[in-house]
Design a protein around this motif. Structure first.
Motif, PDB file in Angstrom:
ATOM      1  N   VAL A  27       0.849  -1.192   0.000  1.00  0.00           N
ATOM      2  CA  VAL A  27       0.000   0.000   0.000  1.00  0.00           C
ATOM      3  C   VAL A  27       0.885   1.243   0.000  1.00  0.00           C
ATOM      4  O   VAL A  27       1.806   1.355   0.819  1.00  0.00           O
ATOM      5  CB  VAL A  27      -0.937   0.003   1.229  1.00  0.00           C
ATOM      6  N   PRO A  28       0.649   2.174  -0.912  1.00  0.00           N
ATOM      7  CA  PRO A  28       1.474   3.385  -0.951  1.00  0.00           C
ATOM      8  C   PRO A  28       1.372   4.185   0.349  1.00  0.00           C
ATOM      9  O   PRO A  28       0.356   4.135   1.048  1.00  0.00           O
ATOM     10  CB  PRO A  28       0.879   4.191  -2.121  1.00  0.00           C
ATOM     11  N   ASP A  29       2.433   4.895   0.677  1.00  0.00           N
ATOM     12  CA  ASP A  29       2.407   5.771   1.849  1.00  0.00           C
ATOM     13  C   ASP A  29       1.226   6.724   1.727  1.00  0.00           C
ATOM     14  O   ASP A  29       0.966   7.274   0.654  1.00  0.00           O
ATOM     15  CB  ASP A  29       3.699   6.582   1.952  1.00  0.00           C
ATOM     16  N   GLY A  30       0.521   6.903   2.845  1.00  0.00           N
ATOM     17  CA  GLY A  30      -0.615   7.810   2.846  1.00  0.00           C
ATOM     18  C   GLY A  30      -1.936   7.136   2.539  1.00  0.00           C
ATOM     19  O   GLY A  30      -2.948   7.810   2.402  1.00  0.00           O
ATOM     20  N   TYR A  31      -1.938   5.782   2.427  1.00  0.00           N
ATOM     21  CA  TYR A  31      -3.168   5.051   2.120  1.00  0.00           C
ATOM     22  C   TYR A  31      -3.343   3.880   3.083  1.00  0.00           C
ATOM     23  O   TYR A  31      -2.379   3.393   3.670  1.00  0.00           O
ATOM     24  CB  TYR A  31      -3.136   4.513   0.687  1.00  0.00           C
ATOM     25  N   LYS A  32      -4.594   3.418   3.227  1.00  0.00           N
ATOM     26  CA  LYS A  32      -4.880   2.199   3.973  1.00  0.00           C
ATOM     27  C   LYS A  32      -5.747   1.303   3.100  1.00  0.00           C
ATOM     28  O   LYS A  32      -6.384   1.769   2.152  1.00  0.00           O
ATOM     29  CB  LYS A  32      -5.597   2.511   5.293  1.00  0.00           C
ATOM     30  N   ALA A  33      -5.751   0.007   3.417  1.00  0.00           N
ATOM     31  CA  ALA A  33      -6.507  -0.958   2.613  1.00  0.00           C
ATOM     32  C   ALA A  33      -7.474  -1.731   3.501  1.00  0.00           C
ATOM     33  O   ALA A  33      -7.133  -2.106   4.627  1.00  0.00           O
ATOM     34  CB  ALA A  33      -5.558  -1.917   1.908  1.00  0.00           C
ATOM     35  N   GLU A  34      -8.688  -1.956   2.990  1.00  0.00           N
ATOM     36  CA  GLU A  34      -9.726  -2.711   3.684  1.00  0.00           C
ATOM     37  C   GLU A  34     -10.385  -3.651   2.677  1.00  0.00           C
ATOM     38  O   GLU A  34     -10.180  -3.516   1.467  1.00  0.00           O
ATOM     39  CB  GLU A  34     -10.802  -1.776   4.258  1.00  0.00           C
ATOM     40  N   ILE A  35     -11.183  -4.598   3.177  1.00  0.00           N
ATOM     41  CA  ILE A  35     -11.986  -5.442   2.299  1.00  0.00           C
ATOM     42  C   ILE A  35     -13.444  -5.062   2.500  1.00  0.00           C
ATOM     43  O   ILE A  35     -13.977  -5.178   3.610  1.00  0.00           O
ATOM     44  CB  ILE A  35     -11.781  -6.938   2.597  1.00  0.00           C
ATOM     45  N   LYS A  47      -7.243  13.694   6.872  1.00  0.00           N
ATOM     46  CA  LYS A  47      -6.708  15.050   6.919  1.00  0.00           C
ATOM     47  C   LYS A  47      -6.111  15.300   8.305  1.00  0.00           C
ATOM     48  O   LYS A  47      -6.489  14.652   9.281  1.00  0.00           O
ATOM     49  CB  LYS A  47      -7.817  16.054   6.641  1.00  0.00           C
ATOM     50  N   GLY A  48      -5.225  16.264   8.379  1.00  0.00           N
ATOM     51  CA  GLY A  48      -4.501  16.526   9.615  1.00  0.00           C
ATOM     52  C   GLY A  48      -5.380  16.740  10.838  1.00  0.00           C
ATOM     53  O   GLY A  48      -5.132  16.160  11.906  1.00  0.00           O
ATOM     54  N   TYR A  49      -6.428  17.538  10.717  1.00  0.00           N
ATOM     55  CA  TYR A  49      -7.230  17.866  11.896  1.00  0.00           C
ATOM     56  C   TYR A  49      -8.050  16.678  12.399  1.00  0.00           C
ATOM     57  O   TYR A  49      -8.539  16.689  13.530  1.00  0.00           O
ATOM     58  CB  TYR A  49      -8.108  19.096  11.653  1.00  0.00           C
ATOM     59  N   TYR A  50      -8.182  15.626  11.564  1.00  0.00           N
ATOM     60  CA  TYR A  50      -8.892  14.427  12.022  1.00  0.00           C
ATOM     61  C   TYR A  50      -8.189  13.831  13.244  1.00  0.00           C
ATOM     62  O   TYR A  50      -8.829  13.211  14.095  1.00  0.00           O
ATOM     63  CB  TYR A  50      -8.953  13.372  10.915  1.00  0.00           C
ATOM     64  N   ALA A  51      -6.857  13.983  13.313  1.00  0.00           N
ATOM     65  CA  ALA A  51      -6.109  13.433  14.453  1.00  0.00           C
ATOM     66  C   ALA A  51      -6.597  14.047  15.756  1.00  0.00           C
ATOM     67  O   ALA A  51      -6.777  13.345  16.760  1.00  0.00           O
ATOM     68  CB  ALA A  51      -4.614  13.681  14.271  1.00  0.00           C
ATOM     69  N   THR A  52      -6.839  15.348  15.760  1.00  0.00           N
ATOM     70  CA  THR A  52      -7.340  16.018  16.961  1.00  0.00           C
ATOM     71  C   THR A  52      -8.716  15.492  17.329  1.00  0.00           C
ATOM     72  O   THR A  52      -9.003  15.222  18.501  1.00  0.00           O
ATOM     73  CB  THR A  52      -7.407  17.543  16.730  1.00  0.00           C
TER      74      THR A  52
END
Length: 199
Positions: A27-35, A47-52
């Protein structure tokens, strides 16, 4: 989205084969994989503010966790064999025994709470497919933070069709999180930061 491959007219791979493919996927950096729905779905990180926002949810729910449970926003894959789904939820709480494994495939039925922060690419699945899957697996509470509509929805009373109960409030208001947490979630810090004006 990567559709199920078909090789020489043979049947597409089953759920276990998809899990094996997921393990091998680069998986490329910056991505996640699901089924999801029999497909391996690759989506961009938040996005950055999601972390907060994720930290605010964890901080408020951590004191109300059932005994022996932990909450995290770390990247873990929860597997739902009965639904042939595997999700990497944004926020998840489960009994500590769920993590006592050397496998990277965690038991989705061990979850006591899950939350998804929607993005443009994942919103439809967060609002439909995951509602049904989490409900059928018996996850007591599913929190959808709709970052596009700026509203929070708590779903509870899991059933074979998803969830029987729901409550939605706009960001900025308080949302009741039902049993086993039985607390109020303050969503006032969930709005995106204001963009600086260009001069």
């Amino acid at each position: 989205m990567l559709e199920r491959p078909t090789i020489g007219g043979t049947e597409p791979p089953g759920f276990e084969a998809l899990l094996d493919l997921l393990d091998e996927l680069n998986v490329p950096d910056g991505y996640k994989a699901e089924i999801i729905k029999g497909n391996i779905v690759v989506s961009p990180w938040s996005k950055g503010y999601y972390a907060t926002v994720m930290e605010l949810v964890c901080d408020q729910l951590r004191p109300r966790l059932p005994e022996g449970h932990r909450i995290s926003c770390g990247p873990f894959l929860y597997v739902f064999p009965g639904s042939e789904r595997a999700y990497g939820p944004d926020i998840h709480a489960a009994h500590s025994r769920t993590y006592r494994t050397t496998s990277n495939r965690l038991d989705g039925e061990g979850l006591s709470f899950v939350a998804e922060l929607t993005s443009v690419s994942t919103r439809d699945d967060d609002l439909t497919d995951k509602v049904e899957t989490y409900g059928r697996a018996g996850v007591p509470v599913y929190l959808i933070l709709d970052m596009q509509e700026e509203q929070a929805t708590a779903l509870w009373t899991p059933s074979a069709k998803g969830y029987e109960s729901r409550l939605t409030v706009p960001f900025g208001e308080k949302l009741q999180i039902p049993t086993p947490f039985d607390c109020t979630l303050d969503t006032s810090g969930f709005l995106p930061p204001e963009e600086p004006e260009e001069s």
